[in-house]
Design a protein around this motif. Structure first.
Motif: not given
Length: 252
Positions: A183-208
């Motif tokens: 398939a053709e290469t998929v190119v993306r820029e700035g497309t993380h759904p939360l804007g910053d992968p680290a944004w989820l850390l507090p929620i994830w850490l409270r869960h685990i």
């Protein structure tokens, strides 16, 4: 819930898929879905009892969405370049992601106090990762969200690239390229759904840490797809590269 857990355990043991319809109303909320996750993991012996699993997936469609989480069976977590031809997948897909690694132990008390501004200080490294998404449900699109969550949030396997020291990144301009088979290469820029992968850390850490256990240094979480879900087939070669961070290669 027991019927659902038993069905998922049997499906994994026999490498088969399930019809979601008879079980569609089994779960009332995410708490019950997480209980099924735990029951399946316990029955299949994925993790040492009483400890926080070492690998996780976490994420959501936006910052306003309810984030979901799932521990990942360690036999399916591999280092790039990785070959997954020994594993059984039913309808696999590819997600290109960034994984984060805890640099210190996180107690339940610490997790309770975290906010989105200070949680990243707990991370010591990041790596490019690719999740092979797969499901025990015959028709994934028709399976209710809670059944997907109970099924390890439809996880199949994970490949991790080389770890790099964690540093502030301009995620809004982060470039990534993903290629699946011919398939053709998929190119993306700035497309993380939360804007910053680290944004989820507090929620994830409270869960685990919700059951009172401390999350140990070295615990790893992959944080959501930059490319949506890309279709793939058995035998496809997959590459994903995040500029300035690294790359991974795998065979599905």
């Amino acid at each position: 819930m027991k019927a659902l857990a038993d069905a998922l355990i049997a499906a994994r043991q026999s490498n088969r898929t399930l019809d979601a319809a008879p079980l569609a109303d089994t779960l009332q909320d995410a708490v019950q879905a997480y209980e099924v996750q735990d029951a399946v993991a316990s029955a299949l012996g994925w993790f040492k009892s009483g400890t926080v699993p070492g690998y996780w997936k976490s994420g959501g469609g936006s910052r306003s969405a309810t984030l979901t989480h799932a521990p990942l069976p360690p036999h399916g977590v591999r280092t790039s370049p990785a070959d997954f031809s020994d594993l059984v997948f039913h309808a696999p897909g590819i997600e290109a992601e960034i994984a984060l690694r805890l640099g210190q132990d996180v107690t339940p008390a610490m997790a309770a106090k975290l906010d989105h501004g200070d949680a990243a200080s707990l991370i010591d490294a990041m790596a490019v990762s690719v999740e092979i998404v797969d499901s025990r449900w015959q028709d994934l699109a028709a399976a209710p969200a809670l059944l997907r969550l109970a099924d390890s949030q439809v996880h199949g396997a994970l490949v991790l690239g080389e770890w790099q020291p964690y540093a502030a990144v301009d995620w809004a301009s982060q470039h990534c390229e993903t290629k699946v088979g011919n398939a053709e290469t998929v190119v993306r820029e700035g497309t993380h759904p939360l804007g910053d992968p680290a944004w989820l850390l507090p929620i994830w850490l409270r869960h685990i840490t919700r059951h009172g256990q401390t999350a140990p240094a070295g615990t790893i979480v992959t944080t959501g797809s930059w490319v949506g879900l890309l279709p793939c087939s058995r035998g496809d070669q997959v590459t994903a590269e995040f500029a300035g961070i690294g790359s991974v290669r795998l065979i599905v």
